[in-house]
Write a protein that holds these residues in place. Structure first.
Motif, PDB file in Angstrom:
ATOM      1  N   PHE A   1       0.833  -1.227   0.115  1.00  0.00           N
ATOM      2  CA  PHE A   1       0.079  -0.144  -0.104  1.00  0.00           C
ATOM      3  C   PHE A   1       1.019   1.232   0.040  1.00  0.00           C
ATOM      4  O   PHE A   1       0.452   2.575   0.190  1.00  0.00           O
ATOM      5  N   ARG A   2       2.287   1.134  -0.151  1.00  0.00           N
ATOM      6  CA  ARG A   2       3.234   2.232  -0.115  1.00  0.00           C
ATOM      7  C   ARG A   2       2.986   3.197   1.098  1.00  0.00           C
ATOM      8  O   ARG A   2       2.877   4.504   0.953  1.00  0.00           O
ATOM      9  N   PRO A   3       3.017   2.792   2.189  1.00  0.00           N
ATOM     10  CA  PRO A   3       2.798   3.672   3.555  1.00  0.00           C
ATOM     11  C   PRO A   3       4.420   4.219   3.622  1.00  0.00           C
ATOM     12  O   PRO A   3       5.409   3.866   3.437  1.00  0.00           O
ATOM     13  N   LEU A   4       4.269   5.197   4.394  1.00  0.00           N
ATOM     14  CA  LEU A   4       5.104   6.158   4.918  1.00  0.00           C
ATOM     15  C   LEU A   4       5.026   6.204   6.187  1.00  0.00           C
ATOM     16  O   LEU A   4       4.140   6.554   7.006  1.00  0.00           O
ATOM     17  N   ILE A   5       6.083   5.251   7.087  1.00  0.00           N
ATOM     18  CA  ILE A   5       6.055   5.265   8.287  1.00  0.00           C
ATOM     19  C   ILE A   5       7.290   5.926   9.141  1.00  0.00           C
ATOM     20  O   ILE A   5       8.407   5.786   8.915  1.00  0.00           O
ATOM     21  N   SER A   6       6.787   6.754  10.067  1.00  0.00           N
ATOM     22  CA  SER A   6       7.776   7.433  10.937  1.00  0.00           C
ATOM     23  C   SER A   6       7.098   7.253  12.484  1.00  0.00           C
ATOM     24  O   SER A   6       6.265   6.597  12.527  1.00  0.00           O
ATOM     25  N   TYR A   7       8.072   7.741  13.163  1.00  0.00           N
ATOM     26  CA  TYR A   7       7.932   7.953  14.575  1.00  0.00           C
ATOM     27  C   TYR A   7       8.054   9.054  15.139  1.00  0.00           C
ATOM     28  O   TYR A   7       8.854   9.828  15.033  1.00  0.00           O
ATOM     29  N   ASP A   8       7.083   9.512  16.288  1.00  0.00           N
ATOM     30  CA  ASP A   8       7.070  11.047  16.842  1.00  0.00           C
ATOM     31  C   ASP A   8       8.573  10.968  17.360  1.00  0.00           C
ATOM     32  O   ASP A   8       8.603  10.168  18.317  1.00  0.00           O
ATOM     33  N   GLY A   9       8.974  11.986  17.321  1.00  0.00           N
ATOM     34  CA  GLY A   9      10.289  12.393  17.943  1.00  0.00           C
ATOM     35  C   GLY A   9      10.157  12.263  19.568  1.00  0.00           C
ATOM     36  O   GLY A   9      11.335  12.354  20.238  1.00  0.00           O
ATOM     37  N   ILE A  10       9.211  12.687  19.966  1.00  0.00           N
ATOM     38  CA  ILE A  10       8.896  12.870  21.512  1.00  0.00           C
ATOM     39  C   ILE A  10       8.481  11.612  22.312  1.00  0.00           C
ATOM     40  O   ILE A  10       9.067  11.231  23.138  1.00  0.00           O
ATOM     41  N   THR A  11       7.216  11.098  21.673  1.00  0.00           N
ATOM     42  CA  THR A  11       6.576   9.991  22.312  1.00  0.00           C
ATOM     43  C   THR A  11       7.141   8.749  21.678  1.00  0.00           C
ATOM     44  O   THR A  11       6.763   7.697  22.331  1.00  0.00           O
ATOM     45  N   GLY A  12       7.634   8.917  20.378  1.00  0.00           N
ATOM     46  CA  GLY A  12       7.935   7.412  19.765  1.00  0.00           C
ATOM     47  C   GLY A  12       7.001   6.552  19.316  1.00  0.00           C
ATOM     48  O   GLY A  12       7.213   5.578  18.744  1.00  0.00           O
ATOM     49  N   GLU A  13       5.872   7.192  19.470  1.00  0.00           N
ATOM     50  CA  GLU A  13       4.711   6.438  18.671  1.00  0.00           C
ATOM     51  C   GLU A  13       4.677   6.601  17.143  1.00  0.00           C
ATOM     52  O   GLU A  13       4.906   7.357  16.608  1.00  0.00           O
ATOM     53  N   PRO A  14       4.331   5.644  16.484  1.00  0.00           N
ATOM     54  CA  PRO A  14       4.457   5.162  15.116  1.00  0.00           C
ATOM     55  C   PRO A  14       3.245   6.222  14.507  1.00  0.00           C
ATOM     56  O   PRO A  14       2.286   6.404  15.000  1.00  0.00           O
ATOM     57  N   GLN A  15       3.678   6.719  13.201  1.00  0.00           N
ATOM     58  CA  GLN A  15       2.908   7.430  12.551  1.00  0.00           C
ATOM     59  C   GLN A  15       2.676   7.056  11.049  1.00  0.00           C
ATOM     60  O   GLN A  15       3.683   6.946  10.582  1.00  0.00           O
ATOM     61  N   VAL A  16       1.640   6.617  10.761  1.00  0.00           N
ATOM     62  CA  VAL A  16       1.656   6.180   9.290  1.00  0.00           C
ATOM     63  C   VAL A  16       0.753   6.917   8.266  1.00  0.00           C
ATOM     64  O   VAL A  16      -0.166   7.722   8.660  1.00  0.00           O
ATOM     65  N   SER A  17       1.351   7.311   7.143  1.00  0.00           N
ATOM     66  CA  SER A  17       0.707   8.128   6.164  1.00  0.00           C
ATOM     67  C   SER A  17       0.682   7.013   4.778  1.00  0.00           C
ATOM     68  O   SER A  17       1.648   6.601   4.073  1.00  0.00           O
ATOM     69  N   ILE A  18      -0.546   7.033   4.074  1.00  0.00           N
ATOM     70  CA  ILE A  18      -0.657   6.494   2.831  1.00  0.00           C
ATOM     71  C   ILE A  18      -1.324   7.032   2.109  1.00  0.00           C
ATOM     72  O   ILE A  18      -2.222   7.830   2.239  1.00  0.00           O
TER      73      ILE A  18
END
Length: 391
Positions: A111-128
Motif C-alpha cells: 500500500f506504499r505507506p510512509l512510516i515515521s515515529y514521533d520524536g518525543i513520544t516514539g509513537e508510530p505515525q502512518v501515512s498512505i
C-alpha cells in the motif's frame, strides 16, 4: 523509591489498581468465547478504556494466545483517518521488531505507506497516499484480511466508534459491515460515549450494523465496592481514611469513576497518614481552583441563556422534568420549547448529559467538577436571566 499513587487517573496499570467490573468482564469474556461482538456504551470517563485494557489483561493472563489491539478513532474525520489510526494502533502494540509487527509491515508494503515515529513520544505515525477511493477500500480490506489470516484469535476494540457517522464517505458503515461480517478469526468491541448515535448505529433496522452485536452499558461502580476499594488502597499504603470521608468523596463525585479517581489521587498525594473530611474538602477546593480558568472560558463561549440554564441544572444536580412548570419558573427559563432548545444545544456541546433509566430520562452537567464549581459560585447570587437572553 517513590510511593506509587494507587488511584490511577488515566490508562491501565494492573488489576490490583482496577476497581471491580467483574460482571462486565464476565460478559465480555462470554461474548468472546462465543464469537459475539460487543457494543460498549457509557458517558465519557466512566471507565470504558480501562475496562477494555483490563479485559485484554484477563485474556492474555488466562491463555496468552491472543492478539489484542485497541484503536481510538475519536480524532478521525474520514475513512482515510480510520485506516491510519488502525494501522498506527497495530504498530503501537506490535512494533516492527516483533514477529507480528514484521508480518504486518510486510503486508502493508503493497500500500506504499510512509512510516515515521514521533520524536518525543516514539509513537508510530502512518501515512498512505491514495489515488482513488477504490485504493482506500482495498487498503481497509487488506488490514482486515491480515487479521483473519493470523494463527491467533484477534480481539480488536475500536473506541469512539460513533465517529464513523461523521465521515464524508456515505458508504463507510456499509463498507465496514461488509468486511467485518466476513471475519471468523476477529472479535470486536465497538465502544462509544454518544449513546444516541451508538444505539442508532446498532439498533436502527435501516442501518448496516443492525443487530450485529450484544449491548453492554457501563454504569457506575457499586458504591460499597468502591468504598471498600478506596479504604483498602489507603490501608495497603499504611494510611487510614474513615468511612464518613469516603462517603463524602463519593457523594461529591457522584461515584463517577474518573472524578472519584482524581479526587482520591489528590487526597492521597497530600501525604496525610490519617485522612479526614477536611483533607478531602481541601482537595476539592484545589481541584476547582485549578480548573477555574477553563470554566470561565465556557462562560465566554455560551449565550447568557445557555449559561444560566447550566447553572439551573447544576443547582438541581439532576433534573428529570426539564419542561416542568416549577423548574421553568424557579429559574426564569421561559417556555418548554426554550428549555428543549437550550438542552439540545448544551448536549451537542458535551456540556449537558442526558441519560435514560428504566423510569425516566435525567439531565445533569456532564463534567462533575464543573457542576460543583457552578454550585459553589452561584449558590447565593444566582440571577434569573432577562427574557431577551433566552437563546
Amino acid at each position: 523509591m517513590k510511593e506509587l499513587n494507587p488511584f490511577i487517573t488515566k490508562g491501565y496499570v494492573s488489576k490490583d489498581l482496577f476497581c471491580n467490573r467483574e460482571t462486565e468482564l464476565k460478559i465480555l469474556e462470554n461474548n468472546f468465547n462465543n464469537n459475539i461482538d460487543t457494543t460498549l456504551i457509557s458517558p465519557r470517563r466512566m471507565g470504558k478504556t480501562g475496562l477494555i485494557y483490563r479485559f485484554f489483561d484477563l485474556l492474555n493472563n488466562k491463555n496468552g494466545d491472543f492478539i489484542t489491539i485497541y484503536a481510538d478513532i475519536f480524532s478521525s474525520r474520514s475513512l482515510e483517518d480510520f485506516i491510519k489510526l488502525l494501522a498506527e494502533a497495530i504498530l503501537h502494540y506490535y512494533p516492527e521488531k516483533t514477529f507480528f509487527g514484521r508480518k504486518f509491515l510486510q503486508i502493508i508494503k503493497g500500500f506504499r505507506p510512509l512510516i515515521s515515529y514521533d520524536g518525543i513520544t516514539g509513537e508510530p505515525q502512518v501515512s498512505i497516499t491514495y489515488q482513488t477511493p477504490q485504493e482506500k477500500e482495498l487498503t481497509l480490506r487488506g488490514l482486515f484480511d491480515f487479521f483473519e489470516r493470523q494463527d491467533k484469535r484477534v480481539m480488536l476494540a475500536i473506541d469512539e466508534f460513533q465517529q464513523i457517522t461523521e465521515y464524508p464517505e456515505k458508504n463507510a458503515e456499509a463498507l465496514l459491515r461488509t468486511y467485518i461480517q466476513q471475519l471468523n478469526n476477529v472479535n470486536f468491541i465497538f465502544s462509544g460515549s454518544k449513546t444516541t448515535l451508538m444505539l442508532d448505529i446498532f439498533s436502527n433496522s435501516k442501518r448496516p450494523f443492525f443487530s450485529m452485536t450484544q449491548y453492554l452499558s457501563l454504569k457506575k461502580i457499586d458504591r460499597k465496592t468502591y468504598c471498600d476499594f478506596i479504604v483498602r488502597k489507603f490501608e495497603e499504603n499504611k494510611r487510614t481514611i474513615d468511612d464518613s470521608t469516603v462517603n463524602f468523596i463519593l457523594d461529591w463525585t457522584l461515584s463517577h469513576t474518573y472524578y472519584t479517581q482524581v479526587l482520591c489521587n489528590r487526597v492521597f498525594s497530600s501525604g496525610r497518614k490519617n485522612v479526614d473530611i477536611q483533607c478531602a474538602k481541601k482537595a476539592c477546593a484545589e481541584i476547582l481552583q485549578q480548573n477555574e480558568e477553563i470554566y470561565l472560558q465556557y462562560r465566554q463561549l455560551l449565550t447568557a441563556g445557555q449559561w444560566n440554564f447550566l447553572i439551573a441544572i447544576a443547582r438541581e444536580e439532576r433534573v428529570t422534568q426539564l419542561t416542568a412548570q416549577n423548574f421553568l419558573s424557579k429559574y426564569g427559563i421561559g417556555t418548554p420549547a426554550n428549555a428543549r432548545r437550550l438542552s439540545k444545544a448544551l448536549i451537542d456541546k458535551d456540556l449537558l448529559l442526558s441519560e435514560s433509566t428504566v423510569d425516566s430520562v435525567y439531565y445533569q452537567v456532564y463534567d462533575v467538577f464543573f457542576m460543583r464549581w457552578l454550585q459553589e459560585i452561584y449558590s447565593f447570587n444566582f440571577r434569573k436571566p432577562s427574557p431577551e437572553s433566552h437563546s
